[in-house]
Design a protein around this motif. Structure first.
Motif, mmCIF file in Angstrom:
data_model
loop_
_atom_site.group_PDB
_atom_site.id
_atom_site.type_symbol
_atom_site.label_atom_id
_atom_site.label_comp_id
_atom_site.label_asym_id
_atom_site.label_seq_id
_atom_site.Cartn_x
_atom_site.Cartn_y
_atom_site.Cartn_z
ATOM 1 N N LEU A 25 0.832 -1.191 0.000
ATOM 2 C CA LEU A 25 0.000 0.000 0.000
ATOM 3 C C LEU A 25 0.875 1.253 0.000
ATOM 4 C CD1 LEU A 25 -2.945 1.112 0.331
ATOM 5 C CD2 LEU A 25 -2.450 1.185 2.761
ATOM 6 N N VAL A 26 0.556 2.216 -0.877
ATOM 7 C CA VAL A 26 1.297 3.461 -0.981
ATOM 8 C C VAL A 26 0.465 4.626 -0.437
ATOM 9 C CG1 VAL A 26 2.379 5.099 -2.584
ATOM 10 C CG2 VAL A 26 2.610 2.637 -2.972
ATOM 11 N N GLN A 27 -0.795 4.706 -0.838
ATOM 12 C CA GLN A 27 -1.670 5.804 -0.431
ATOM 13 C C GLN A 27 -3.127 5.364 -0.556
ATOM 14 O OE1 GLN A 27 -1.784 9.115 -3.159
ATOM 15 N NE2 GLN A 27 -3.125 10.321 -1.867
ATOM 16 N N GLU A 28 -3.973 5.885 0.320
ATOM 17 C CA GLU A 28 -5.418 5.711 0.180
ATOM 18 C C GLU A 28 -6.079 7.071 0.344
ATOM 19 O OE1 GLU A 28 -6.991 2.585 2.752
ATOM 20 O OE2 GLU A 28 -6.899 1.265 0.998
ATOM 21 N N ALA A 29 -7.126 7.305 -0.435
ATOM 22 C CA ALA A 29 -7.900 8.541 -0.340
ATOM 23 C C ALA A 29 -9.371 8.174 -0.352
ATOM 24 C CB ALA A 29 -7.561 9.466 -1.500
ATOM 25 N N THR A 30 -10.089 8.628 0.669
ATOM 26 C CA THR A 30 -11.522 8.358 0.791
ATOM 27 C C THR A 30 -12.295 9.533 0.201
ATOM 28 O OG1 THR A 30 -11.106 7.093 2.796
ATOM 29 C CG2 THR A 30 -13.364 7.800 2.429
ATOM 30 N N ALA A 38 -9.939 5.271 -3.064
ATOM 31 C CA ALA A 38 -8.938 5.094 -4.115
ATOM 32 C C ALA A 38 -7.661 4.629 -3.429
ATOM 33 C CB ALA A 38 -8.710 6.405 -4.847
ATOM 34 N N THR A 39 -7.136 3.493 -3.851
ATOM 35 C CA THR A 39 -5.938 2.920 -3.249
ATOM 36 C C THR A 39 -4.811 2.877 -4.272
ATOM 37 O OG1 THR A 39 -7.283 1.526 -1.808
ATOM 38 C CG2 THR A 39 -4.980 0.905 -2.066
ATOM 39 N N VAL A 40 -3.694 3.501 -3.933
ATOM 40 C CA VAL A 40 -2.482 3.417 -4.745
ATOM 41 C C VAL A 40 -1.627 2.324 -4.116
ATOM 42 C CG1 VAL A 40 -0.445 4.633 -5.601
ATOM 43 C CG2 VAL A 40 -2.588 5.895 -5.242
ATOM 44 N N ALA A 60 -16.435 1.826 -0.199
ATOM 45 C CA ALA A 60 -15.799 1.874 1.119
ATOM 46 C C ALA A 60 -16.029 0.606 1.933
ATOM 47 C CB ALA A 60 -16.286 3.093 1.891
ATOM 48 N N GLU A 61 -17.170 -0.046 1.743
ATOM 49 C CA GLU A 61 -17.462 -1.245 2.527
ATOM 50 C C GLU A 61 -16.787 -2.508 1.985
ATOM 51 O OE1 GLU A 61 -20.923 -0.816 -0.396
ATOM 52 O OE2 GLU A 61 -19.884 0.549 0.947
ATOM 53 N N VAL A 62 -16.124 -2.395 0.835
ATOM 54 C CA VAL A 62 -15.439 -3.537 0.221
ATOM 55 C C VAL A 62 -13.983 -3.547 0.680
ATOM 56 C CG1 VAL A 62 -14.703 -4.580 -1.952
ATOM 57 C CG2 VAL A 62 -16.969 -3.517 -1.778
ATOM 58 N N THR A 63 -13.514 -4.690 1.149
ATOM 59 C CA THR A 63 -12.129 -4.841 1.589
ATOM 60 C C THR A 63 -11.190 -4.783 0.385
ATOM 61 O OG1 THR A 63 -12.872 -6.239 3.402
ATOM 62 C CG2 THR A 63 -10.541 -6.352 2.843
ATOM 63 N N PHE A 64 -10.053 -4.105 0.547
ATOM 64 C CA PHE A 64 -9.072 -4.013 -0.526
ATOM 65 C C PHE A 64 -8.562 -5.392 -0.917
ATOM 66 C CE2 PHE A 64 -4.571 -4.007 -1.728
ATOM 67 C CZ PHE A 64 -4.643 -3.288 -2.908
ATOM 68 N N SER A 65 -8.542 -5.639 -2.227
ATOM 69 C CA SER A 65 -7.937 -6.841 -2.776
ATOM 70 C C SER A 65 -7.326 -6.485 -4.119
ATOM 71 C CB SER A 65 -8.967 -7.961 -2.951
ATOM 72 O OG SER A 65 -8.371 -9.053 -3.646
ATOM 73 N N ALA A 66 -6.027 -6.607 -4.243
ATOM 74 C CA ALA A 66 -5.335 -6.286 -5.489
ATOM 75 C C ALA A 66 -5.724 -7.235 -6.613
ATOM 76 C CB ALA A 66 -3.826 -6.329 -5.268
ATOM 77 N N ASP A 67 -6.383 -8.340 -6.285
ATOM 78 C CA ASP A 67 -6.781 -9.310 -7.291
ATOM 79 C C ASP A 67 -8.045 -8.902 -8.050
ATOM 80 O OD1 ASP A 67 -4.615 -10.949 -6.698
ATOM 81 O OD2 ASP A 67 -5.705 -11.965 -5.103
ATOM 82 N N ASN A 68 -8.703 -7.805 -7.656
ATOM 83 C CA ASN A 68 -9.891 -7.322 -8.365
ATOM 84 C C ASN A 68 -9.459 -6.476 -9.559
ATOM 85 O OD1 ASN A 68 -11.569 -8.577 -6.531
ATOM 86 N ND2 ASN A 68 -11.831 -6.759 -5.275
ATOM 87 N N ASP A 81 5.845 8.420 -9.501
ATOM 88 C CA ASP A 81 5.273 9.356 -8.547
ATOM 89 C C ASP A 81 3.812 9.591 -8.931
ATOM 90 O OD1 ASP A 81 5.090 11.156 -6.470
ATOM 91 O OD2 ASP A 81 5.903 12.819 -7.630
ATOM 92 N N ILE A 82 2.901 9.066 -8.127
ATOM 93 C CA ILE A 82 1.462 9.157 -8.388
ATOM 94 C C ILE A 82 0.786 9.596 -7.103
ATOM 95 C CG2 ILE A 82 -0.615 7.829 -8.919
ATOM 96 C CD1 ILE A 82 1.189 5.909 -10.484
ATOM 97 N N GLU A 83 -0.243 10.421 -7.252
ATOM 98 C CA GLU A 83 -1.004 10.871 -6.096
ATOM 99 C C GLU A 83 -2.466 10.996 -6.494
ATOM 100 O OE1 GLU A 83 -0.705 14.439 -2.768
ATOM 101 O OE2 GLU A 83 0.686 14.383 -4.449
ATOM 102 N N VAL A 84 -3.365 10.707 -5.561
ATOM 103 C CA VAL A 84 -4.799 10.802 -5.838
ATOM 104 C C VAL A 84 -5.457 11.788 -4.886
ATOM 105 C CG1 VAL A 84 -5.003 8.480 -6.803
ATOM 106 C CG2 VAL A 84 -5.316 8.803 -4.369
ATOM 107 N N ARG A 85 -6.449 12.520 -5.405
ATOM 108 C CA ARG A 85 -7.265 13.440 -4.611
ATOM 109 C C ARG A 85 -8.681 13.419 -5.150
ATOM 110 N NH1 ARG A 85 -3.842 19.078 -4.124
ATOM 111 N NH2 ARG A 85 -2.000 18.204 -3.140
ATOM 112 N N TRP A 86 -9.630 13.523 -4.255
ATOM 113 C CA TRP A 86 -11.028 13.627 -4.654
ATOM 114 C C TRP A 86 -11.367 15.097 -4.847
ATOM 115 C CZ3 TRP A 86 -14.050 9.547 -5.900
ATOM 116 C CH2 TRP A 86 -13.586 8.279 -5.536
ATOM 117 N N VAL A 87 -11.933 15.441 -6.000
ATOM 118 C CA VAL A 87 -12.407 16.786 -6.276
ATOM 119 C C VAL A 87 -13.775 16.962 -5.619
ATOM 120 C CG1 VAL A 87 -13.067 18.411 -8.095
ATOM 121 C CG2 VAL A 87 -11.129 16.857 -8.444
#
Length: 127
Positions: A25-30, A38-40, A60-68, A81-87
């Motif tokens: 996991l690198v970053q998460e933004a709700t 959003a999970t980086v 949000a209620e779904v558990t993170f799984s990289a296999d999806n 270098d990647i970053e996420v933000r919600w507008v």
């Protein structure tokens, strides 16, 4: 039989899915209303598959799984270098390099969530 094995291997490489991958996991933004995340994350699938940085969207209620793989909206070769933000509640902005040579996947819409890609953060987009 050899052809079938090659096709299965190609599927795993193209979808980014494999049983032997390590994910970090690198970053998460709700989202502002806390409905989406959003999970980086980094994916390392060994010597035969290039290392990649990916962004996965999920409810949000779904558990993170990289296999999806169907929920991965962005995938790039290497540790970029990647970053996420919600507008807002239905608009995600992703800052990434303007160089598109190593981008494997870049989706502009995910289940009604608009996704915009930028090289730098526009100052007017955020409070």
């Amino acid at each position: 039989m050899l052809v079938m094995g090659a096709l299965v291997s190609l599927f795993f490489v193209l979808t980014g899915c494999t049983l032997d991958c390590g994910h970090e996991l690198v970053q998460e933004a709700t989202s502002p209303e806390a409905n989406y995340i959003a999970t980086v994350f980094d994916s390392d699938c060994g010597a035969t598959t290039p290392f990649s940085r990916q962004i996965l969207l999920r409810k949000a209620e779904v558990t993170f799984s990289a296999d999806n793989a169907e929920d991965v909206v962005f995938r790039v070769k290497g540790k970029r270098d990647i970053e996420v933000r919600w507008v807002d509640a239905k608009h995600l902005m992703i800052r990434r390099s303007p160089n598109k040579d190593d981008i494997f996947k870049e989706i502009g819409d995910w289940h009604g969530i608009k996704i915009t890609y930028v090289a730098d953060w526009p100052s007017s987009s955020f409070p």
